[in-house]
Write an enzyme that holds these catalytic residues in place. Structure first.
Site, PDB file in Angstrom:
ATOM      1  N   HIS A 471       0.837  -1.210   0.000  1.00  0.00           N
ATOM      2  CA  HIS A 471       0.000   0.000   0.000  1.00  0.00           C
ATOM      3  C   HIS A 471       0.872   1.261   0.000  1.00  0.00           C
ATOM      4  O   HIS A 471       0.717   2.148  -0.841  1.00  0.00           O
ATOM      5  CB  HIS A 471      -0.924  -0.002   1.225  1.00  0.00           C
ATOM      6  CG  HIS A 471      -1.706   1.261   1.376  1.00  0.00           C
ATOM      7  ND1 HIS A 471      -3.009   1.374   0.955  1.00  0.00           N
ATOM      8  CD2 HIS A 471      -1.382   2.477   1.871  1.00  0.00           C
ATOM      9  CE1 HIS A 471      -3.438   2.612   1.179  1.00  0.00           C
ATOM     10  NE2 HIS A 471      -2.464   3.295   1.744  1.00  0.00           N
ATOM     11  N   GLU A 472       1.779   1.336   0.955  1.00  0.00           N
ATOM     12  CA  GLU A 472       2.600   2.546   1.068  1.00  0.00           C
ATOM     13  C   GLU A 472       3.470   2.730  -0.172  1.00  0.00           C
ATOM     14  O   GLU A 472       3.745   3.853  -0.593  1.00  0.00           O
ATOM     15  CB  GLU A 472       3.453   2.520   2.337  1.00  0.00           C
ATOM     16  CG  GLU A 472       2.650   2.531   3.641  1.00  0.00           C
ATOM     17  CD  GLU A 472       1.622   3.662   3.715  1.00  0.00           C
ATOM     18  OE1 GLU A 472       1.831   4.723   3.092  1.00  0.00           O
ATOM     19  OE2 GLU A 472       0.585   3.462   4.381  1.00  0.00           O
ATOM     20  N   HIS A 478       3.219   6.800  -6.955  1.00  0.00           N
ATOM     21  CA  HIS A 478       2.463   7.970  -7.409  1.00  0.00           C
ATOM     22  C   HIS A 478       3.406   9.179  -7.501  1.00  0.00           C
ATOM     23  O   HIS A 478       3.326   9.986  -8.428  1.00  0.00           O
ATOM     24  CB  HIS A 478       1.329   8.230  -6.413  1.00  0.00           C
ATOM     25  CG  HIS A 478       0.174   9.021  -6.960  1.00  0.00           C
ATOM     26  ND1 HIS A 478      -0.928   9.325  -6.195  1.00  0.00           N
ATOM     27  CD2 HIS A 478      -0.062   9.581  -8.166  1.00  0.00           C
ATOM     28  CE1 HIS A 478      -1.790  10.032  -6.935  1.00  0.00           C
ATOM     29  NE2 HIS A 478      -1.283  10.206  -8.122  1.00  0.00           N
TER      30      HIS A 478
HETATM   31 ZN   LIG Z   1      -2.446   5.332   2.261  1.00  0.00          ZN
END
Ligand SMILES: [Zn+2]
Length: 683
Positions: A471-472, A478
């Site tokens: 997730h991180e 991004h």
């Molecule tokens: Zn997050």
């Protein structure tokens, strides 16, 4: 202090302008902050007083270029204060936070500057701006108006006071929480009381106790949410109860670290500020420029999901009550029992034992053969560990990231272990924000709070921690793949009800067969995770969604309850308000307390998620729909990755986020994939 003494005052000469951590000390920040604010104030004064008529370049672009020193100092400071704080940094934070708020106000409430921005905004159609520049002008105008630039002088003065006090209160909330979290760690004297915990966890608890001069005892540290991870394995019911009670006592037991008065004041001042700016409440103000648009839209989604989630949680509770009886015990199901019996049901029904999985999830393999591997397959990016660069703590790892054609993309820092100087939770942040305007590449960091194993032992993760690692890294991608002209729009600078979407999408690769087969190998034998366990893991993944969704919705609805208060309403009793809010929203289930209770809900009282905790599920609608797209189009391929990168990740905030989504997906998002995933299909 001269420039020579203070490395923050000059640009770093390290690759990617990585901060020279080995030369920075806590004492450097205060003077560097002062210098940075003075420098930007002078730059802004020159822009505002420019005798030339306003142009996009001499005003908006000039503002984008301003504050170089302040940005550099702030990036390092806020990262270190979160990841590795000390008394000096905490004191600097308390002193500097209100000054930074005042500094930002001085810029946004500068009448001459706003006149230039407004003039440009009025002329926007005749300026010949490209799409990103036009979006930037709109953003600046909106930021100025939302910061109060259009108010009269008396209102502006009051706004300045409110912002200064609010920033001090947020710091106090955070400091109280950190202190209480450390103070309330549960000390256990008898090893027998730790039955159920792994040897590694017990050893870590022993080390933690020793670090507190409690040799021979065991210290169980608290994680940020209400539900403590150790509750699923601790067999001793009274230790479970102690741990749970410690968790919910944070900020709520009177004395110097109590957060009740602090949060009441925060809620009240935010309501007053919203009224001053012309909004009915803080939530209306906070959500206006999000993709949800209104507090009502956010509330509607949460309320649509709540009844089914609660029904699922009640069904799970009934099953757990049966499980207690089956174990030959005779006590009601209490919140500190939930995870323990849920783990038993999970194990019996799906035959998955958390302890059996851990040896297959060794941190280094998860990172390199899982997280990095998936990114290479999707985007062609590669990673080389750098041992020659300074870090702020020996546990931090540095990787240089290269694009598919071999060109350098940025630096990735991985800071995975828990320590007392680190705040709880997991997050991504930037040390250097990328932009073409400033010719700067990203330096990003991922923080987790994995318990560090004793010297010489491998770091074996829980399945949750594996998911968090992916997730991180989704956030990191991004930012790393950002390709914007302006720093304001870099990577994760998107609305917060959009920002969790790419990171949640990245979780889809955790159980993707090709990725899983590559990283989930026994740390000692190298054997792959047995197919039996893979299948069970997939089946058991949706088990417990009733609890997870309910505790999340409860926290989100609590957040909106605090932030839809108008300026005329005074709340005095935090506990009563919280109980009433949950009752009213239909999410008051005694065995399923909110994921965060008010007195330790740092997301909303100090970390910028006020009236924004709903964002995770709002983003998850986009996430689940995107996962469907990847599945429909063949999954883990360069073509898919490149499409997602080109249309979405690389755009950052440089365009309307929903337009970017539509460009990627080819249509508006649909909610069905989320409902299916969360077992909410009846909603
Ligand atoms: Zn997050």
């Amino acid at each position: 202090m001269t420039t020579v003494d203070n490395p923050l005052l000059t640009a770093s000469e390290l690759p990617y302008e990585l901060p020279p951590f080995d030369r920075i000390s806590s004492e450097h920040f205060l003077p560097a902050f002062e210098a940075g604010m003075a420098e930007q104030a002078a730059e802004v004064r020159a822009i505002a007083d420019n005798p030339e008529p306003p142009t996009f370049d001499n005003t908006i672009v000039a503002l984008e270029r301003s504050g170089e020193l302040l940005d550099r100092v702030a990036e390092v400071f806020f990262n270190l204060n979160a990841s590795h704080t000390d008394d000096t940094l905490r004191a600097v934070h308390a002193e500097i936070a209100p000054k930074l708020a005042a500094h930002s106000d001085a810029i946004h409430l500068d009448a001459a500057l706003f006149a230039r921005v407004e003039r440009l905004y009025e002329d926007r159609d005749s300026l010949g701006l490209d799409e990103e520049s036009a979006w930037l002008l709109r953003r600046y105008h909106l930021d100025f108006v939302r910061a109060g630039a259009a108010l009269g002088e008396a209102e502006k003065a009051r706004l300045r006071e409110l912002n200064t006090e609010l920033s001090s209160l947020a710091t106090r909330f955070q400091d109280n929480l950190l202190a209480d979290t450390n103070d309330l760690a549960v000390l256990v004297t008898d090893r027998a009381e730790l039955a159920g915990l792994s040897e590694a966890t017990i050893a870590a608890a022993a080390e933690a106790a020793t670090a507190r001069d409690e040799d021979g005892k065991y210290l169980l540290s608290l994680s940020l949410p209400t539900a403590q991870p150790l509750l699923s394995s601790l067999e001793n019911r009274s230790v479970r109860e102690r741990l749970f009670r410690a968790s919910v006592a944070r900020g709520n037991r009177g004395g110097e670290h109590d957060n009740k008065a602090v949060l009441l004041r925060i809620a009240r001042l935010r309501a007053e500020r919203a009224a001053l700016l012309g909004y009915p409440h803080h939530a209306a103000y906070a959500i206006e420029d999000q993709t949800a648009g209104t507090a009502q839209a956010a509330t509607d989604l949460l309320r649509r999901l709540a009844p089914v989630a609660v029904a699922n949680a009640r069904a799970e509770a009934a099953e757990l009550t049966e499980e207690i009886a089956r174990s030959g015990e005779d006590h009601p199901l209490e919140p500190w029992d939930w995870a323990f019996y849920a783990e038993r049901v999970r194990r019996r029904r799906f035959d998955v034992d958390g302890a059996e999985l851990r040896p297959y999830f060794e941190l280094d393999r998860v990172l390199k053969d899982g997280v990095f591997h998936a990114a290479t397959k999707l985007y062609g990016v590669t990673f080389t560990e750098r041992h020659d660069l300074p870090t702020y703590h020996p546990d931090v790892r540095v990787f240089e990231v290269f694009d598919a054609d071999g060109s350098p993309l940025g630096l990735f820092l991985g800071d995975y272990y828990a320590r007392e100087s680190k705040r709880g939770g997991a997050w991504m942040n930037s040390y250097r924000v990328p932009s073409r305007l400033l010719d700067r590449k990203p330096v990003v960091v991922n923080n987790l709070n994995i318990t560090k194993p004793p010297q010489g032992e491998p770091t074996l993760l829980s399945f949750d921690e594996v998911e968090t690692t992916f997730h991180e890294f989704g956030h990191a991608l991004h930012e790393l793949l950002s390709d914007t002209r302006y720093p304001t729009f870099a990577g994760t600078n998107v609305p917060r009800d959009f920002v969790e979407f790419p990171s949640q999408v990245n979780e889809m690769w955790v159980l993707w067969p090709e990725v899983l087969a590559n990283y989930a190998r026994h740390y000692r034998t190298g054997e792959p995770l047995p197919q039996r366990l893979v299948e069970k893991l997939q089946e058991s993944r949706s088990y417990g969604e009733g609890f997870a969704t309910t505790e999340y919705l409860a926290a989100s609805l609590l957040d909106l309850a605090w932030h839809t208060l108008d300026a005329d309403t005074t709340v005095e009793d935090v506990a009563a308000f919280q109980a009433q809010a949950l009752e009213k929203a239909g999410v008051a289930v005694p065995e399923v307390p909110p994921r965060y209770a008010s007195t330790y809900f740092a997301h909303i009282f100090c970390n910028g998620y006020s009236a924004g905790y709903y964002s995770y599920i709002w983003s998850e609608v986009l996430d689940a729909d995107t996962v469907e797209w990847f599945r429909e189009n063949g999954g883990l391929t360069r073509a898919n990755g490149d499409h997602f990168r080109r249309k979405l990740l690389s755009r950052g905030g440089s365009t309307d986020p929903m337009a970017a989504f539509r460009a990627f997906r080819g249509r508006d998002p649909e909610i069905e994939p989320l409902l299916k995933r969360r077992g909410l299909a009846g909603a």
